[in-house]
Write a protein that holds these residues in place. Structure first.
Motif, PDB file in Angstrom:
ATOM      1  N   ARG A   1       5.678 -36.710 -18.224  1.00 36.74           N
ATOM      2  CA  ARG A   1       4.497 -37.469 -18.609  1.00 36.74           C
ATOM      3  C   ARG A   1       3.256 -36.864 -17.944  1.00 36.74           C
ATOM      4  O   ARG A   1       3.336 -36.361 -16.828  1.00 36.74           O
ATOM      5  CB  ARG A   1       4.653 -38.932 -18.247  1.00 36.74           C
ATOM      6  N   GLU A   2       2.123 -36.913 -18.634  1.00 31.32           N
ATOM      7  CA  GLU A   2       0.914 -36.293 -18.100  1.00 31.32           C
ATOM      8  C   GLU A   2       0.487 -36.931 -16.766  1.00 31.32           C
ATOM      9  O   GLU A   2      -0.001 -36.246 -15.852  1.00 31.32           O
ATOM     10  CB  GLU A   2      -0.221 -36.404 -19.115  1.00 31.32           C
ATOM     11  N   ALA A   3       0.694 -38.213 -16.660  1.00 31.49           N
ATOM     12  CA  ALA A   3       0.295 -38.903 -15.426  1.00 31.49           C
ATOM     13  C   ALA A   3       1.121 -38.439 -14.244  1.00 31.49           C
ATOM     14  O   ALA A   3       0.632 -38.454 -13.081  1.00 31.49           O
ATOM     15  CB  ALA A   3       0.429 -40.415 -15.602  1.00 31.49           C
ATOM     16  N   LYS A   4       2.361 -38.008 -14.485  1.00 27.89           N
ATOM     17  CA  LYS A   4       3.225 -37.513 -13.419  1.00 27.89           C
ATOM     18  C   LYS A   4       3.059 -36.018 -13.199  1.00 27.89           C
ATOM     19  O   LYS A   4       3.217 -35.528 -12.076  1.00 27.89           O
ATOM     20  CB  LYS A   4       4.685 -37.815 -13.769  1.00 27.89           C
ATOM     21  N   ALA A   5       2.742 -35.254 -14.279  1.00 30.04           N
ATOM     22  CA  ALA A   5       2.631 -33.793 -14.160  1.00 30.04           C
ATOM     23  C   ALA A   5       1.309 -33.373 -13.499  1.00 30.04           C
ATOM     24  O   ALA A   5       1.266 -32.361 -12.775  1.00 30.04           O
ATOM     25  CB  ALA A   5       2.747 -33.163 -15.536  1.00 30.04           C
ATOM     26  N   ALA A   6       0.215 -34.098 -13.720  1.00 30.72           N
ATOM     27  CA  ALA A   6      -1.094 -33.689 -13.189  1.00 30.72           C
ATOM     28  C   ALA A   6      -1.118 -33.630 -11.664  1.00 30.72           C
ATOM     29  O   ALA A   6      -1.582 -32.627 -11.082  1.00 30.72           O
ATOM     30  CB  ALA A   6      -2.168 -34.649 -13.721  1.00 30.72           C
ATOM     31  N   PRO A   7      -0.620 -34.616 -10.932  1.00 32.15           N
ATOM     32  CA  PRO A   7      -0.631 -34.504  -9.460  1.00 32.15           C
ATOM     33  C   PRO A   7       0.229 -33.352  -8.973  1.00 32.15           C
ATOM     34  O   PRO A   7      -0.120 -32.703  -7.969  1.00 32.15           O
ATOM     35  CB  PRO A   7      -0.064 -35.842  -9.000  1.00 32.15           C
ATOM     36  N   VAL A   8       1.338 -33.043  -9.675  1.00 33.54           N
ATOM     37  CA  VAL A   8       2.204 -31.932  -9.247  1.00 33.54           C
ATOM     38  C   VAL A   8       1.480 -30.618  -9.427  1.00 33.54           C
ATOM     39  O   VAL A   8       1.512 -29.732  -8.558  1.00 33.54           O
ATOM     40  CB  VAL A   8       3.530 -31.972  -9.985  1.00 33.54           C
ATOM     41  N   LEU A   9       0.809 -30.444 -10.581  1.00 34.33           N
ATOM     42  CA  LEU A   9       0.057 -29.207 -10.834  1.00 34.33           C
ATOM     43  C   LEU A   9      -1.096 -29.049  -9.799  1.00 34.33           C
ATOM     44  O   LEU A   9      -1.398 -27.941  -9.356  1.00 34.33           O
ATOM     45  CB  LEU A   9      -0.518 -29.207 -12.255  1.00 34.33           C
ATOM     46  N   GLY A  10      -1.707 -30.161  -9.432  1.00 36.59           N
ATOM     47  CA  GLY A  10      -2.796 -30.088  -8.442  1.00 36.59           C
ATOM     48  C   GLY A  10      -2.279 -29.686  -7.078  1.00 36.59           C
ATOM     49  O   GLY A  10      -3.028 -29.071  -6.282  1.00 36.59           O
ATOM     50  N   ALA A  11      -1.024 -29.976  -6.774  1.00 36.58           N
ATOM     51  CA  ALA A  11      -0.470 -29.632  -5.472  1.00 36.58           C
ATOM     52  C   ALA A  11       0.156 -28.255  -5.442  1.00 36.58           C
ATOM     53  O   ALA A  11       0.525 -27.764  -4.365  1.00 36.58           O
ATOM     54  CB  ALA A  11       0.585 -30.683  -5.088  1.00 36.58           C
ATOM     55  N   MET A  12       0.283 -27.588  -6.590  1.00 30.97           N
ATOM     56  CA  MET A  12       0.895 -26.245  -6.656  1.00 30.97           C
ATOM     57  C   MET A  12      -0.123 -25.192  -6.237  1.00 30.97           C
ATOM     58  O   MET A  12      -1.323 -25.463  -6.129  1.00 30.97           O
ATOM     59  CB  MET A  12       1.390 -25.961  -8.085  1.00 30.97           C
ATOM     60  N   LYS A  13       0.382 -23.995  -5.983  1.00 29.74           N
ATOM     61  CA  LYS A  13      -0.491 -22.881  -5.680  1.00 29.74           C
ATOM     62  C   LYS A  13      -1.379 -22.613  -6.898  1.00 29.74           C
ATOM     63  O   LYS A  13      -0.917 -22.714  -8.042  1.00 29.74           O
ATOM     64  CB  LYS A  13       0.318 -21.646  -5.349  1.00 29.74           C
ATOM     65  N   PRO A  14      -2.676 -22.263  -6.668  1.00 34.34           N
ATOM     66  CA  PRO A  14      -3.582 -22.089  -7.817  1.00 34.34           C
ATOM     67  C   PRO A  14      -3.106 -21.026  -8.808  1.00 34.34           C
ATOM     68  O   PRO A  14      -3.145 -21.256 -10.025  1.00 34.34           O
ATOM     69  CB  PRO A  14      -4.904 -21.696  -7.150  1.00 34.34           C
ATOM     70  N   ASP A  15      -2.686 -19.858  -8.346  1.00 35.76           N
ATOM     71  CA  ASP A  15      -2.231 -18.803  -9.272  1.00 35.76           C
ATOM     72  C   ASP A  15      -1.004 -19.264 -10.064  1.00 35.76           C
ATOM     73  O   ASP A  15      -0.888 -19.008 -11.267  1.00 35.76           O
ATOM     74  CB  ASP A  15      -1.901 -17.532  -8.486  1.00 35.76           C
ATOM     75  N   ARG A  16      -0.115 -19.930  -9.370  1.00 32.08           N
ATOM     76  CA  ARG A  16       1.104 -20.421 -10.028  1.00 32.08           C
ATOM     77  C   ARG A  16       0.777 -21.506 -11.048  1.00 32.08           C
ATOM     78  O   ARG A  16       1.338 -21.548 -12.132  1.00 32.08           O
ATOM     79  CB  ARG A  16       2.039 -20.971  -8.965  1.00 32.08           C
ATOM     80  N   ALA A  17      -0.186 -22.378 -10.697  1.00 34.71           N
ATOM     81  CA  ALA A  17      -0.587 -23.445 -11.614  1.00 34.71           C
ATOM     82  C   ALA A  17      -1.255 -22.861 -12.854  1.00 34.71           C
ATOM     83  O   ALA A  17      -1.029 -23.329 -13.990  1.00 34.71           O
ATOM     84  CB  ALA A  17      -1.520 -24.415 -10.915  1.00 34.71           C
ATOM     85  N   ARG A  18      -2.133 -21.797 -12.684  1.00 36.69           N
ATOM     86  CA  ARG A  18      -2.780 -21.167 -13.835  1.00 36.69           C
ATOM     87  C   ARG A  18      -1.750 -20.516 -14.762  1.00 36.69           C
ATOM     88  O   ARG A  18      -1.807 -20.639 -15.986  1.00 36.69           O
ATOM     89  CB  ARG A  18      -3.820 -20.152 -13.354  1.00 36.69           C
ATOM     90  N   LEU A  19      -0.787 -19.790 -14.182  1.00 35.10           N
ATOM     91  CA  LEU A  19       0.258 -19.139 -15.007  1.00 35.10           C
ATOM     92  C   LEU A  19       1.092 -20.171 -15.754  1.00 35.10           C
ATOM     93  O   LEU A  19       1.412 -19.992 -16.942  1.00 35.10           O
ATOM     94  CB  LEU A  19       1.145 -18.287 -14.091  1.00 35.10           C
ATOM     95  N   LEU A  20       1.409 -21.280 -15.060  1.00 34.56           N
ATOM     96  CA  LEU A  20       2.186 -22.336 -15.728  1.00 34.56           C
ATOM     97  C   LEU A  20       1.399 -22.950 -16.884  1.00 34.56           C
ATOM     98  O   LEU A  20       1.964 -23.223 -17.954  1.00 34.56           O
ATOM     99  CB  LEU A  20       2.538 -23.417 -14.702  1.00 34.56           C
ATOM    100  N   THR A  21       0.101 -23.126 -16.686  1.00 34.57           N
ATOM    101  CA  THR A  21      -0.721 -23.703 -17.754  1.00 34.57           C
ATOM    102  C   THR A  21      -0.748 -22.799 -18.983  1.00 34.57           C
ATOM    103  O   THR A  21      -0.648 -23.261 -20.124  1.00 34.57           O
ATOM    104  CB  THR A  21      -2.145 -23.955 -17.245  1.00 34.57           C
ATOM    105  N   ALA A  22      -0.898 -21.462 -18.765  1.00 33.78           N
ATOM    106  CA  ALA A  22      -0.927 -20.519 -19.884  1.00 33.78           C
ATOM    107  C   ALA A  22       0.414 -20.500 -20.631  1.00 33.78           C
ATOM    108  O   ALA A  22       0.476 -20.526 -21.872  1.00 33.78           O
ATOM    109  CB  ALA A  22      -1.295 -19.129 -19.374  1.00 33.78           C
ATOM    110  N   GLU A  23       1.517 -20.468 -19.914  1.00 34.40           N
ATOM    111  CA  GLU A  23       2.846 -20.447 -20.552  1.00 34.40           C
ATOM    112  C   GLU A  23       3.130 -21.750 -21.283  1.00 34.40           C
ATOM    113  O   GLU A  23       3.735 -21.754 -22.362  1.00 34.40           O
ATOM    114  CB  GLU A  23       3.919 -20.203 -19.483  1.00 34.40           C
ATOM    115  N   LEU A  24       2.686 -22.848 -20.725  1.00 32.25           N
ATOM    116  CA  LEU A  24       2.891 -24.139 -21.374  1.00 32.25           C
ATOM    117  C   LEU A  24       2.114 -24.228 -22.687  1.00 32.25           C
ATOM    118  O   LEU A  24       2.611 -24.774 -23.691  1.00 32.25           O
ATOM    119  CB  LEU A  24       2.465 -25.244 -20.413  1.00 32.25           C
ATOM    120  N   ALA A  25       0.904 -23.614 -22.709  1.00 37.88           N
ATOM    121  CA  ALA A  25       0.113 -23.620 -23.941  1.00 37.88           C
ATOM    122  C   ALA A  25       0.787 -22.786 -25.032  1.00 37.88           C
ATOM    123  O   ALA A  25       0.837 -23.176 -26.198  1.00 37.88           O
ATOM    124  CB  ALA A  25      -1.295 -23.106 -23.644  1.00 37.88           C
TER     125      ALA A  25
END
Length: 207
Positions: free
Chosen positions: A175-199
């Motif tokens: 769920r977006e409400a649960k995924a957003a805090p996890v992405l905010g706590a991840m490393k920035p480079d890792r979070a950006r790569l995950l966002t691109a792959e998810l798209a």
């Protein structure tokens, strides 16, 4: 005793013959003449039915030779033989066609049976694939539920080390409400790569 001389014998015999002829003529009915051969020992049946003369050997005709067939008869015979050969050829073709139809019918039955077996196998594979997909989805849902129940910082520490295909499947189901805090706590480079792959994952057409 009277003795006859040899010279008188022919004359006496002739007289006796004349006397017998006269007595015979007197005994016969009127108008019937004595047979000329009666005095010579010839019976009346032999006199009325004389023996037929012998037939010469060369007079017997030989049996006629068989006549040669005419042109019309030869043509008719050739036509009949041609028709008989044509009928035999047609019978052979008919038998060959019948045998071929039997072979084709047997092949068609085998092919139909094979198609039915393949259809049943495909249905079983589809059912197995659906069952497998359902089990996989159930497994993903359990993992998602597990990470959604964790603190975002703890989940982010694990997400930083997960393989990207696995991470994409997890975050996509969260769920977006649960995924957003996890992405905010991840490393920035890792979070950006995950966002691109998810798209890219969400842009793929659904099978």
């Amino acid at each position: 005793m009277i003795r006859f001389r040899p010279r008188l014998m022919p004359a006496a015999l002739g007289a006796i013959a004349l006397l017998l002829a006269a007595k015979l003529a007197a005994l016969l009915p009127a108008g019937v003449q004595p047979l000329a051969g009666a005095s010579l020992g010839v019976t009346p049946a032999q006199a009325s039915n004389p023996a037929p003369p012998p037939v010469p050997a060369q007079a017997v005709a030989p049996p006629p030779a068989p006549a040669e067939p005419t042109a019309e008869q030869r043509a008719e015979r050739a036509l009949l033989e041609g028709l008989r050969a044509r009928r035999a050829e047609l019978d052979g073709r008919e038998q060959a066609l019948a045998a071929r139809e039997v072979v084709l019918a047997a092949a068609e039955r085998r092919l139909t049976q094979r198609i039915e077996e393949m259809t049943a196998l495909q249905q079983r594979l589809q059912a197995a694939d659906q069952a497998l997909g359902a089990r996989e989805e159930a497994g993903w849902r359990q993992m998602v539920k597990l990470y959604e129940g964790m603190r975002p910082r703890d989940a982010a520490a694990i997400f930083d080390d997960l393989e990207m295909p696995v991470l994409v499947q997890l975050v996509d189901r969260m769920r977006e409400a649960k995924a957003a805090p996890v992405l905010g706590a991840m490393k920035p480079d890792r979070a950006r790569l995950l966002t691109a792959e998810l798209a890219r994952h969400r842009a793929r057409p659904t099978e």
